[in-house]
Enzyme design. Structure first.
Site, mmCIF file in Angstrom:
data_model
loop_
_atom_site.group_PDB
_atom_site.id
_atom_site.type_symbol
_atom_site.label_atom_id
_atom_site.label_comp_id
_atom_site.label_asym_id
_atom_site.label_seq_id
_atom_site.Cartn_x
_atom_site.Cartn_y
_atom_site.Cartn_z
ATOM 1 C CG ASP A 34 -2.090 -0.787 1.148
ATOM 2 O OD1 ASP A 34 -2.176 -1.523 0.144
ATOM 3 O OD2 ASP A 34 -2.945 -0.708 2.036
ATOM 4 C CG PHE A 37 -1.079 1.939 -4.976
ATOM 5 C CD1 PHE A 37 -1.201 1.316 -6.207
ATOM 6 C CD2 PHE A 37 -1.991 2.935 -4.648
ATOM 7 C CE1 PHE A 37 -2.211 1.666 -7.100
ATOM 8 C CE2 PHE A 37 -3.002 3.305 -5.521
ATOM 9 C CZ PHE A 37 -3.106 2.661 -6.750
ATOM 10 C CB SER A 83 -11.313 6.375 -1.488
ATOM 11 O OG SER A 83 -10.624 7.424 -2.092
ATOM 12 C CD GLU A 113 -15.297 5.255 12.764
ATOM 13 O OE1 GLU A 113 -15.196 4.545 11.756
ATOM 14 O OE2 GLU A 113 -16.176 6.103 12.906
ATOM 15 C CE LYS A 115 -7.507 3.256 5.090
ATOM 16 N NZ LYS A 115 -8.221 2.286 4.339
ATOM 17 C CG ASP A 117 -6.081 -4.353 5.166
ATOM 18 O OD1 ASP A 117 -6.594 -3.815 4.166
ATOM 19 O OD2 ASP A 117 -4.954 -4.881 5.150
ATOM 20 N NE ARG A 136 -13.709 1.858 -3.078
ATOM 21 C CZ ARG A 136 -12.641 2.501 -2.660
ATOM 22 N NH1 ARG A 136 -12.773 3.544 -1.887
ATOM 23 N NH2 ARG A 136 -11.456 2.090 -2.990
ATOM 24 C CE1 TYR A 235 -16.848 2.525 6.435
ATOM 25 C CE2 TYR A 235 -15.690 0.676 7.438
ATOM 26 C CZ TYR A 235 -16.011 1.425 6.335
ATOM 27 O OH TYR A 235 -15.497 1.091 5.121
ATOM 28 C CE LYS A 298 -15.237 7.436 9.434
ATOM 29 N NZ LYS A 298 -16.105 6.283 9.683
ATOM 30 C CE LYS A 322 -3.069 2.942 3.335
ATOM 31 N NZ LYS A 322 -3.697 2.535 2.123
ATOM 32 C CB CYS A 416 20.684 -30.485 -5.617
ATOM 33 S SG CYS A 416 19.489 -30.932 -4.346
ATOM 34 C CB CYS A 419 21.012 -35.151 -4.199
ATOM 35 S SG CYS A 419 20.493 -34.246 -5.663
ATOM 36 C CB CYS A 434 17.244 -30.726 -7.555
ATOM 37 S SG CYS A 434 18.037 -32.339 -7.505
ATOM 38 C CB CYS A 440 16.973 -35.360 -4.893
ATOM 39 S SG CYS A 440 17.134 -33.850 -3.948
HETATM 40 S S1 IVH Z 1 -15.200 5.859 6.354
HETATM 41 C C1 IVH Z 1 -16.589 8.895 3.217
HETATM 42 N N1 IVH Z 1 -14.298 4.290 8.253
HETATM 43 O O1 IVH Z 1 -11.059 2.719 3.969
HETATM 44 C C2 IVH Z 1 -16.024 8.041 4.274
HETATM 45 N N2 IVH Z 1 -13.662 3.826 6.033
HETATM 46 O O2 IVH Z 1 -9.500 4.522 2.204
HETATM 47 C C3 IVH Z 1 -16.099 6.620 3.962
HETATM 48 N N3 IVH Z 1 -12.255 1.823 5.806
HETATM 49 O O3 IVH Z 1 -13.324 2.890 1.302
HETATM 50 C C4 IVH Z 1 -15.172 5.731 4.625
HETATM 51 N N4 IVH Z 1 -12.202 1.292 7.923
HETATM 52 O O4 IVH Z 1 -13.211 0.709 2.669
HETATM 53 C C5 IVH Z 1 -14.302 4.554 6.934
HETATM 54 N N5 IVH Z 1 -13.598 2.968 10.050
HETATM 55 C C6 IVH Z 1 -13.622 3.232 8.735
HETATM 56 C C7 IVH Z 1 -12.940 2.430 7.808
HETATM 57 C C8 IVH Z 1 -12.975 2.752 6.458
HETATM 58 C C9 IVH Z 1 -11.814 0.953 6.710
HETATM 59 C C10 IVH Z 1 -11.961 1.737 4.351
HETATM 60 C C11 IVH Z 1 -13.162 1.888 3.455
HETATM 61 C C12 IVH Z 1 -12.849 3.059 2.596
HETATM 62 C C13 IVH Z 1 -11.363 3.126 2.668
HETATM 63 C C14 IVH Z 1 -10.855 4.520 2.413
#
Ligand code: IVH
Length: 691
Positions: A34, A37, A83, A113, A115, A117, A136, A235, A298, A322, A416, A419, A434, A440
């Site tokens: 990640d 990326f 996202s 909160e 995040k 995975d 999504r 969430y 948030k 992250k 190897c 052997c 091998c 072997c």
């Molecule tokens: S809130 C507009 N809360 O993270 C707000 N997202 O990178 C919508 N994710 O697409 C997202 N835990 O798949 C929110 N506690 C959390 C989350 C969460 C994981 C993911 C979700 C989102 C991505 C954003």
């Protein structure tokens, strides 16, 4: 950078990121971390900002992410699924906070909160009933996976309490780490039993729980999805009705309606509290039963969320922080080379034990010679070890500044390590092999493990570790030796076994165990010929191929006597498999071995029910059975096989006959008519046999 260079760099980055997106969202097989990326995406964003002429509407920076898979119905989201902006640094987080304060002042709170995975899901409830669940996708529309989501126990089909008449709830679907380990291990065993080559097994296993959850949710068969024990945290509530004043309240409401909401959230008054939450879970995340990859921050009050609004892609009232994949530093002790059942060589770094993501790591994979070369590894190097959700940790880099002045470079062996045979590398492949498959040791043990496995000889009471122990003790050298083992030899036998992490254990066989092994070995003499053929571990002769060969040639002697062309001409066998068979039986040791197995009572020919008549009346003809008949479809197919015909699964130009029963599907009928395929009834088929 001039324009031309910028364009080139932008094109390269875009293509690369699109490929990674495809690997991640469509194949569920991520090919980059990640972090890397996000770095690349940021680099592209910066370039596009500097050279806006090259900002294209289909650039990866302009998309929410995923794409859509073909197999599900597409549904448009009522509220687009955006996202979040993300960051890896405290500094950028403080900048986010500053932007927020500039816009709405200081009278607000944050909710932190975890995040999770997993993969995002949007679920619609109408009058308290779950009506639809959509992935999504590209943020605007996604796959309708309602039936699959309904198999997740923590997602209610019906709600309780005081909920809005229509609303969407968003959340994350994920798999617990323990479930992942269990299911992935089962999958590994199954692949081994199916005779899949071990270098292909790693490719087919799931890389991490997120990956497994995503693969599961996209399956066509909900019954299969139900077996994957997926879980979900919700969430975010989207409703036209006002459910609450703040996000934190809405979470409590959602919980009261029956949704699973995580307890790990906190209303924070300021950035100190936010940072404390982030640091706490960075430390404690290994104690959770599932993976998280960061924290989502948030703005709590809805009225402030509204004031802040959105950019084209992300809300201005939220951001995700992250975590970087956990890294540990250790020292290389030595590189060893594991030899697998097929002779594939895997280099392994043995390191000074180090704590990483809650476990002690002693070994890390180096994959292949190219990877070793890329790392430029020397004796006793200081190395970085990373566990990015995968089961096996990997060496991601070397601290060259700590390198000993006189250290020597690790050189990939030419021979190897077990052997001494010269290794070979097939063209275009990264892995060395091998080729000494008949002498072997690890290859012999690996094949022995395959021989006794459930789908092969199914020797109950005897497991992989025991069979390896028997081999190392010198009690068995070939499959045939299993059949002369005695109770006295086994009872009380002590041996050492080693698990995948390299931990050694002392084991011993007790009375009951010895009895079971002897019984299991004796019972295996009843295993039908096709499975014996599969058990022999001939390259490329998996379960299906073994079955086809057995049905066609009927006896092992006929297979040994067959020419490469005769084998290759068996339906769907082909030259490569024929080559492997010919090579196997060209080795007199192998012929002697199968003869010995035959004399010990193993089945080396198909056994036919004397009540079933057999002929070659249908030789060379292919049949497709469709609809229902006076006998079961399986019985009908058996009749075809017993009389030399061949069953196929789909209609094509080369099909000779379609046996049409009652209630045959209209598409099949149309296709068969279009292709001019001869259609016959059950009676007409039976008449063919009476000729
Ligand atoms: S809130 C507009 N809360 O993270 C707000 N997202 O990178 C919508 N994710 O697409 C997202 N835990 O798949 C929110 N506690 C959390 C989350 C969460 C994981 C993911 C979700 C989102 C991505 C954003």
């Amino acid at each position: 950078m001039n324009l031309e260079e910028a364009k080139k760099q932008i094109d390269t980055l875009s293509a690369e990121l699109k490929q990674h997106n495809y690997n991640y969202y469509i194949l569920s097989q991520p090919s980059i971390s990640d972090f890397d990326f996000d770095q690349k995406l940021k680099e592209l964003e910066a370039l596009e900002k500097e050279f806006p002429v090259f900002l294209y509407p289909n650039s990866p920076t302009q998309k929410v992410g995923g794409d859509i898979t073909k197999n599900f119905q597409q549904v448009k989201h009522r509220y687009p699924m955006l996202s979040l902006g993300n960051t890896y640094s405290e500094e950028e987080l403080l900048e986010f906070d500053e932007r927020v304060r500039k816009s709405i002042g200081n009278e607000f709170t944050y909710v932190c909160e975890l995040k999770f995975d997993g993969l995002a899901i949007s679920i619609t409830y109408e009058n308290g009933k779950l009506v639809r669940a959509v992935t999504r996708g590209d943020g605007v529309q996604g796959d309708d996976v309602t039936n699959n989501v309904k198999t997740i126990r923590s997602i209610p089909h019906e709600l309780t309490g005081n909920f809005p008449a229509i609303f969407d709830i968003r959340g994350e679907i994920f798999m617990h780490r323990k479930t992942f380990d269990r299911l992935n291990n089962n999958l590994r065993k199954e692949l081994i039993e199916q005779g899949v080559d071990e270098d292909k097994i790693a490719e087919r296993l799931y890389k991490n729980p997120r990956n497994f959850a995503s693969g599961s949710l996209k399956m066509q068969d909900s019954k299969e999805v139900a077996k994957r024990s997926l879980d979900a945290f919700l969430y975010f509530v989207y409703s036209d009705q006002n459910v609450a004043e703040t996000h934190a309240e809405s979470l409590q409401m959602a919980s009261s309606w029956g949704f699973q909401v995580s307890d790990h959230f906190k209303v924070c008054q300021n950035m100190q509290e936010v940072m404390a939450f982030i640091n706490r879970y960075n430390k404690d995340r290994n104690q959770l039963s599932y993976d998280i990859d960061g924290v989502v921050i948030k703005v709590n009050e809805y009225k402030h969320q509204e004031d802040l609004g959105f950019t084209a892609k992300v809300p201005r009232w939220a951001i995700s922080y992250k975590y970087k994949a956990e890294t540990a530093i250790s020292k290389l002790r030595e590189v060893t080379y594991q030899v697998g059942r097929t002779g594939a060589i895997t280099p392994v770094a043995n390191i000074v034990p180090v704590q990483l993501a809650g476990t002690t790591v002693k070994r890390a994979s180096l994959y292949n010679a190219d990877e070793l070369e890329r790392l430029d590894l020397y004796d006793h190097d200081t190395v970085f070890v990373e566990k990015g959700g995968e089961i096996i940790p990997k060496i991601t880099g070397v601290d060259k500044s700590k390198r000993d002045l006189f250290a020597t470079k690790i050189v990939y062996p030419t021979h190897c390590p077990e052997c001494g045979t010269a290794l070979v590398r097939k063209e275009g492949e990264a892995i060395h092999y091998c080729p000494n498959d008949s002498h072997c040791t690890p290859q012999l043990i690996g094949r022995m493990e395959h021989f006794i496995s459930r789908r092969a000889m199914n020797i109950e009471g005897l497991g992989s570790e025991t069979v390896a122990g028997l081999f190392k003790k010198g009690l068995i050298q070939s499959y045939a030796d299993l059949y002369s083992l005695t109770y006295e030899q086994l009872n009380g036998l002590e041996f050492e076994s080693e698990d995948e992490a390299g931990n050694k254990k002392k084991r011993s066989i007790k009375e009951k165990g010895a009895e079971n092994i002897i019984k299991g070995i004796e019972a295996s003499k009843q295993v039908p010929f096709e499975r014996v053929l599969f058990a022999l571990g001939i390259r490329m002769v998996g379960e299906t191929v073994a079955k086809k060969l057995a049905q066609h040639f009927e006896t092992l002697d006929a297979i040994i006597a067959a020419s490469p062309e005769q084998i290759a001409n068996v339906y769907e066998i082909g030259e490569k498999i024929a080559e492997n068979l010919i090579r196997f039986f060209a080795d007199t040791d192998n012929v002697e071995l199968v003869k010995r197995l035959q004399s010990l009572g193993l089945k080396m020919a198909m056994e036919f029910d004397p009540n079933e008549s057999r002929s070659q009346l249908l030789a060379g003809k292919s049949f497709l059975v469709s609809g229902s008949f006076s006998i079961s479809r399986d019985e009908l197919k058996k009749l075809i096989e017993n009389n030399g015909g061949r069953n196929v699964g789909s209609i094509s130009k080369t099909l000779d006959y379609l046996i049409a029963g009652d209630k045959m599907g209209p598409e099949k009928l149309k296709k068969a008519t279009d292709l001019n395929i001869k259609m016959i009834s059950e009676e007409e088929f039976k008449a063919m046999l009476n000729h």
